[in-house]
Design an enzyme around this catalytic site. Structure first.
Site, PDB file in Angstrom:
ATOM      1  N   LYS A  83     -13.904  -3.723   2.448  1.00 28.99           N
ATOM      2  CA  LYS A  83     -14.662  -2.503   2.126  1.00 28.99           C
ATOM      3  C   LYS A  83     -16.165  -2.632   2.365  1.00 28.99           C
ATOM      4  CE  LYS A  83     -11.564  -0.245  -1.096  1.00 28.99           C
ATOM      5  NZ  LYS A  83     -11.446   0.453  -2.368  1.00 28.99           N
TER       6      LYS A  83
ATOM      7  N   SER B   5      -0.502   4.218   0.609  1.00 27.50           N
ATOM      8  CA  SER B   5      -1.198   5.239   1.409  1.00 27.50           C
ATOM      9  C   SER B   5      -0.321   5.838   2.516  1.00 27.50           C
ATOM     10  CB  SER B   5      -2.487   4.665   1.994  1.00 27.50           C
ATOM     11  OG  SER B   5      -3.408   4.458   0.946  1.00 27.50           O
TER      12      SER B   5
ATOM     13  N   ASP C 234     -13.637   6.757  -3.094  1.00 25.08           N
ATOM     14  CA  ASP C 234     -13.098   6.165  -4.334  1.00 25.08           C
ATOM     15  C   ASP C 234     -13.718   6.784  -5.594  1.00 25.08           C
ATOM     16  OD1 ASP C 234     -11.270   4.376  -3.197  1.00 25.08           O
ATOM     17  OD2 ASP C 234     -12.796   2.834  -2.927  1.00 25.08           O
TER      18      ASP C 234
ATOM     19  N   THR D  30      -9.189  -1.176   2.846  1.00 22.50           N
ATOM     20  CA  THR D  30      -9.080  -1.696   1.488  1.00 22.50           C
ATOM     21  C   THR D  30      -9.463  -3.167   1.465  1.00 22.50           C
ATOM     22  OG1 THR D  30      -7.696  -1.740  -0.485  1.00 22.50           O
ATOM     23  CG2 THR D  30      -6.557  -2.088   1.609  1.00 22.50           C
TER      24      THR D  30
ATOM     25  N   ASN E  56     -14.327   3.120   2.259  1.00 22.42           N
ATOM     26  CA  ASN E  56     -12.857   3.088   2.206  1.00 22.42           C
ATOM     27  C   ASN E  56     -12.225   4.028   3.234  1.00 22.42           C
ATOM     28  OD1 ASN E  56     -13.172   5.638   1.051  1.00 22.42           O
ATOM     29  ND2 ASN E  56     -11.456   5.354  -0.352  1.00 22.42           N
TER      30      ASN E  56
ATOM     31  N   THR F 104     -17.814 -11.416 -18.188  1.00 25.56           N
ATOM     32  CA  THR F 104     -19.040 -12.131 -17.799  1.00 25.56           C
ATOM     33  C   THR F 104     -20.186 -11.135 -17.969  1.00 25.56           C
ATOM     34  OG1 THR F 104     -17.696 -13.264 -16.146  1.00 25.56           O
ATOM     35  CG2 THR F 104     -20.091 -13.506 -15.952  1.00 25.56           C
TER      36      THR F 104
ATOM     37  N   SER G 164       0.830  -1.210   0.000  1.00 24.07           N
ATOM     38  CA  SER G 164       0.000   0.000   0.000  1.00 24.07           C
ATOM     39  C   SER G 164       0.864   1.260   0.000  1.00 24.07           C
ATOM     40  CB  SER G 164      -0.898   0.019   1.244  1.00 24.07           C
ATOM     41  OG  SER G 164      -1.514   1.286   1.343  1.00 24.07           O
TER      42      SER G 164
ATOM     43  N   ASN H 131     -18.265  -6.300 -19.818  1.00 27.30           N
ATOM     44  CA  ASN H 131     -17.559  -7.212 -18.927  1.00 27.30           C
ATOM     45  C   ASN H 131     -17.461  -8.592 -19.554  1.00 27.30           C
ATOM     46  OD1 ASN H 131     -16.281  -7.546 -16.342  1.00 27.30           O
ATOM     47  ND2 ASN H 131     -17.985  -8.897 -15.796  1.00 27.30           N
TER      48      ASN H 131
ATOM     49  N   GLY I  81     -16.302  -5.190 -11.565  1.00 27.84           N
ATOM     50  CA  GLY I  81     -16.004  -5.560 -10.185  1.00 27.84           C
ATOM     51  C   GLY I  81     -16.288  -4.410  -9.231  1.00 27.84           C
ATOM     52  N   GLY I  82     -15.760  -4.525  -8.016  1.00 29.05           N
ATOM     53  CA  GLY I  82     -15.998  -3.508  -6.993  1.00 29.05           C
ATOM     54  C   GLY I  82     -15.493  -2.137  -7.416  1.00 29.05           C
TER      55      GLY I  82
END
Ligand code: ATR
Length: 279
Positions: A66, A17, A102, A62, A87, A151, A15, A149, A128-129
């Protein structure tokens, strides 16, 4: 009195951060320290209690926490409610407040290049997220979304979530198509490129007006971004999103402006060091 902040997640050793926030504290002479802690999925409740007991003022969250952290919080901001994910946590008068920076962080980073959002067309690759947070924030800015996507069902589900919140969104096949010609903002949110592997399909025919963003920042330029640049598009990697989600978390904690340029320099410096010294 020195204040304490942190980021929790698993894995967490890479990370950036701490580098970014501590550089900010140093630049403005803020008496605070930012650390990172590895917290396994099954130990989140204990970690939250521990951070409270140790007097932490707030922390970032993270993967993989989340969504699961919401069960331990007292209040959610509208941004956290909208995303269904948190987050950033702040302790305010003993209450744990969950926030999400985010999506808005992504919007701020893109706003360095894109002057208008309303009515413009954004194509999102991935569902995704990360994609969800970005999609919700862009829809709130009035962009028209098209989501692709591998899928397809997941792209359709995400488009429905956006529609349910009053946004405009369609979904389509994960392949090149008509959308390339009139896209204003193309966002790559899948994990393809993390290992420098080529993107599954070419961007030939993309509008040269498009701003192309890959939310990956390591490598700093994925094969996907390289191709977009070759085709004449402006490009951005994921550093801007990382930076602005951090700056917005800072502002949530301190009610003041974050030193964005100093934080950006610290991130860039660290990534360059990693490239050369591989640590
Ligand atoms: P995050 O929360 O970081 O977005 P995620 O939820 O695991 O991560 O989502 C990963 C995204 O990358 C998904 O959209 C995934 O597509 P699928 O839903 O079809 O799994 C996409 N992805 C991962 N590897 C891919 C690949 N090789 N080609 C295309 N898409 C890929």
């Amino acid at each position: 009195m020195e204040k304490h902040y942190a980021v929790i997640g698993d894995p967490i050793e890479h990370s950036l951060s701490p580098i970014m926030h501590n550089a900010g504290y140093q630049a403005l002479g803020v008496d605070a320290q930012y650390q990172r802690f590895q917290v396994q999925a099954g130990l989140l409740a204990e970690a939250v209690k521990g951070l409270q007991a140790l007097g932490f003022s707030g922390w970032n969250v993270t993967l993989p926490h989340k969504e699961s952290i919401i069960a331990y919080l007292d209040v959610l901001t509208p941004q956290a409610m909208r995303a269904g994910a948190v987050n950033t946590v702040k302790i305010h008068e003993g209450k744990l407040i969950g926030h999400n920076t985010d999506g808005d962080g992504f919007v701020l980073s893109v706003a360095e290049e894109l002057k208008e959002f309303k009515g413009k067309k954004a194509v999102l690759l991935g569902s995704g997220g990360a994609s969800k947070g970005i999609a919700l924030a862009l829809a709130e800015q009035g962009m028209n979304l098209h989501i692709l996507n591998r899928t397809p069902g997941k792209a359709k589900d995400l488009a429905q979530v956006i529609q349910g919140q009053g946004g405009t969104a369609t979904s389509g096949e994960f392949s090149p198509g008509e959308w390339l010609r009139d896209v204003d903002l193309l966002v790559q949110t899948t994990s393809v490129g993390l290992k420098r592997e080529p993107f599954p399909f070419p961007l030939t025919g993309i509008s040269a007006q498009a701003l192309v963003v890959d939310i990956i920042f390591n490598p700093m330029e994925t094969p996907f971004l390289k191709e977009a640049k070759k085709l004449g598009c402006r490009t951005q990697n994921g550093l801007g999103m990382l930076l602005y989600q951090g700056a917005l978390a800072w502002e949530f904690w301190f009610d003041g402006q974050a030193p964005v340029e100093e934080m950006r320099q610290a991130l860039k410096q660290r990534l360059l060091e990693r490239m050369f010294y591989k640590h």
